[in-house]
Scaffold this motif. Structure first.
Motif, PDB file in Angstrom:
ATOM      1  N   UNK A 170      -4.039   5.126  -0.740  1.00  0.00           N
ATOM      2  CA  UNK A 170      -4.378   6.552  -0.924  1.00  0.00           C
ATOM      3  C   UNK A 170      -3.786   7.109   0.339  1.00  0.00           C
ATOM      4  N   UNK A 171      -4.243   6.750   1.390  1.00  0.00           N
ATOM      5  CA  UNK A 171      -3.881   7.238   2.825  1.00  0.00           C
ATOM      6  C   UNK A 171      -2.274   7.498   2.827  1.00  0.00           C
ATOM      7  N   UNK A 172      -1.473   6.447   2.572  1.00  0.00           N
ATOM      8  CA  UNK A 172      -0.116   6.596   2.833  1.00  0.00           C
ATOM      9  C   UNK A 172       0.560   7.408   1.776  1.00  0.00           C
ATOM     10  N   UNK A 173       0.044   7.336   0.430  1.00  0.00           N
ATOM     11  CA  UNK A 173       0.492   8.108  -0.469  1.00  0.00           C
ATOM     12  C   UNK A 173       0.385   9.615  -0.290  1.00  0.00           C
ATOM     13  N   UNK A 174      -0.982   9.938   0.116  1.00  0.00           N
ATOM     14  CA  UNK A 174      -1.077  11.299   0.589  1.00  0.00           C
ATOM     15  C   UNK A 174      -0.282  11.731   1.795  1.00  0.00           C
ATOM     16  N   UNK A 175      -0.016  10.830   2.740  1.00  0.00           N
ATOM     17  CA  UNK A 175       0.958  11.046   3.841  1.00  0.00           C
ATOM     18  C   UNK A 175       2.369  11.490   3.330  1.00  0.00           C
ATOM     19  N   UNK A 229       0.758  -1.206  -0.179  1.00  0.00           N
ATOM     20  CA  UNK A 229       0.233   0.008  -0.026  1.00  0.00           C
ATOM     21  C   UNK A 229       0.895   1.320   0.114  1.00  0.00           C
ATOM     22  N   UNK A 230       2.093   1.105   0.536  1.00  0.00           N
ATOM     23  CA  UNK A 230       3.024   2.436   0.651  1.00  0.00           C
ATOM     24  C   UNK A 230       3.589   2.657  -0.793  1.00  0.00           C
ATOM     25  N   UNK A 231       3.391   1.686  -1.797  1.00  0.00           N
ATOM     26  CA  UNK A 231       4.087   1.907  -3.019  1.00  0.00           C
ATOM     27  C   UNK A 231       4.097   3.036  -3.988  1.00  0.00           C
ATOM     28  N   UNK A 232       2.766   3.388  -4.033  1.00  0.00           N
ATOM     29  CA  UNK A 232       2.354   4.481  -4.725  1.00  0.00           C
ATOM     30  C   UNK A 232       3.031   5.709  -4.362  1.00  0.00           C
ATOM     31  N   UNK A 233       3.208   6.076  -3.160  1.00  0.00           N
ATOM     32  CA  UNK A 233       3.905   7.149  -2.645  1.00  0.00           C
ATOM     33  C   UNK A 233       5.332   7.235  -2.772  1.00  0.00           C
ATOM     34  N   UNK A 234       5.876   6.033  -2.503  1.00  0.00           N
ATOM     35  CA  UNK A 234       7.338   5.633  -2.597  1.00  0.00           C
ATOM     36  C   UNK A 234       7.958   5.651  -4.005  1.00  0.00           C
ATOM     37  N   UNK A 235       7.147   5.090  -5.042  1.00  0.00           N
ATOM     38  CA  UNK A 235       7.691   5.096  -6.487  1.00  0.00           C
ATOM     39  C   UNK A 235       7.715   6.429  -6.834  1.00  0.00           C
TER      40      UNK A 235
END
Length: 297
Positions: free
Chosen positions: A258-263, A19-25
């Motif tokens: 979405x929550x982790x990416x927004x963060x 779930x963290x991949x969108x924000x990290x990528x």
């Protein structure tokens, strides 16, 4: 061998990591470029998988699984990483990630169409709910706004198109490999092939210079760990844990992602976006229940 409870918890950790991949990528691509950043992520993740999962000898893998699995997996990972990397902003990267999360719904539909999976009438409202959720997300603050959605997609058809193609491809991968893998796990090879293709693309077409900074290096390490350790943890979960719990939890990945990416990206998301994300989750769960109810009947 971990207990069933511990294995299930390890599997749930995989869901959080993915779930963290969108924000990290997205964070890595901002420094290293869409292609260069993705190549670095998959290279580092391949090394982690060699240590945690190991490498299945080519002769042990069924030929159909080797060829089709490789082609579909590499194609999906390219679509995922490049769709996020080519997004014009953090907000758009999150939206693109949400389009990609249509894959659970598509996977269920593919299982019904090609694997003779029985299902009841809930599959239709499940599909419609997921698609409506994506329309709601892409409509912006106006919610279900067709003209706004089309205008949004037209601003970056490459990213949205890759994300949608990836959703179809991953559904095909899940459907095909379930039938032809014969218990073998080629994930390490598939990651190495993905890294190789990305490096060839980077060297052949260029993607600009890589701008290395300490935050970029940290995000790279986190992204590689989320991918490599995520697959290792998921493998333990599905082999030794409660698969029903893991399957149900996986359908909440779009909201968590979405929550982790927004963060990570520092992007405020509107109430309209969250409603659309919940609709995507709800639609996938309805499709899942459509098969579960029939199985119990």
């Amino acid at each position: 061998m971990p207990s069933r409870k511990n294995a299930t918890l390890i599997g749930l950790v995989a869901i959080v990591l993915w779930s963290s991949l969108v924000g990290l990528i997205r964070s890595v691509s901002e420094g290293l470029g869409a292609t260069g950043g993705a190549a670095m992520i998959y290279t580092a993740a391949s090394l982690l998988l060699l240590v945690t999962v190991g490498f299945t000898p080519l002769r042990a893998m069924p030929r159909k699984y080797l060829y089709w699995g490789s082609a579909l997996f590499v194609s999906y990972e390219l679509c995922l990483a490049l769709s996020i990397g080519h997004a014009h902003s953090g907000q758009q990267a999150i939206e693109v990630g949400m389009v990609n999360y249509l894959w659970p719904t598509f996977t269920m539909l593919a299982a019904i169409a090609f694997n003779a999976q029985r299902a009841n009438w809930l599959v239709l409202p499940g599909l419609l709910t997921s698609l409506a959720g994506i329309a709601w997300v892409l409509g912006g603050e106006q919610g279900m706004d067709l003209s706004g959605m089309l205008a949004n997609v037209q601003r970056n058809p490459l990213s949205y198109g890759l994300a949608l193609a990836g959703a179809f491809i991953w559904a095909a991968y899940c459907t095909v490999t379930a039938r032809i893998a014969q218990g073998q796990n080629g994930i390490t090879l598939f990651f190495m092939l993905t890294a190789l293709v990305l490096w060839v693309k980077y060297l052949a077409f260029g993607d600009g210079a890589m701008n290395w900074t300490v935050p970029t290096a940290v995000y790279l390490a986190l992204a590689a760990a989320a991918m490599g350790l995520g697959y290792a943890a998921w493998n333990i979960g599905i082999l030794h844990g409660n698969v029903t719990v893991l399957a149900g939890a996986s359908y909440f990945t779009p909201v968590l992602s979405a929550a982790l990416a927004a963060l990570v990206l520092g992007v405020p998301l509107t109430a309209s976006f969250w409603l659309g994300a919940c609709m995507v989750c709800g639609g996938a769960i309805l499709c899942w229940r459509a098969t579960r109810v029939t199985d119990k009947a």
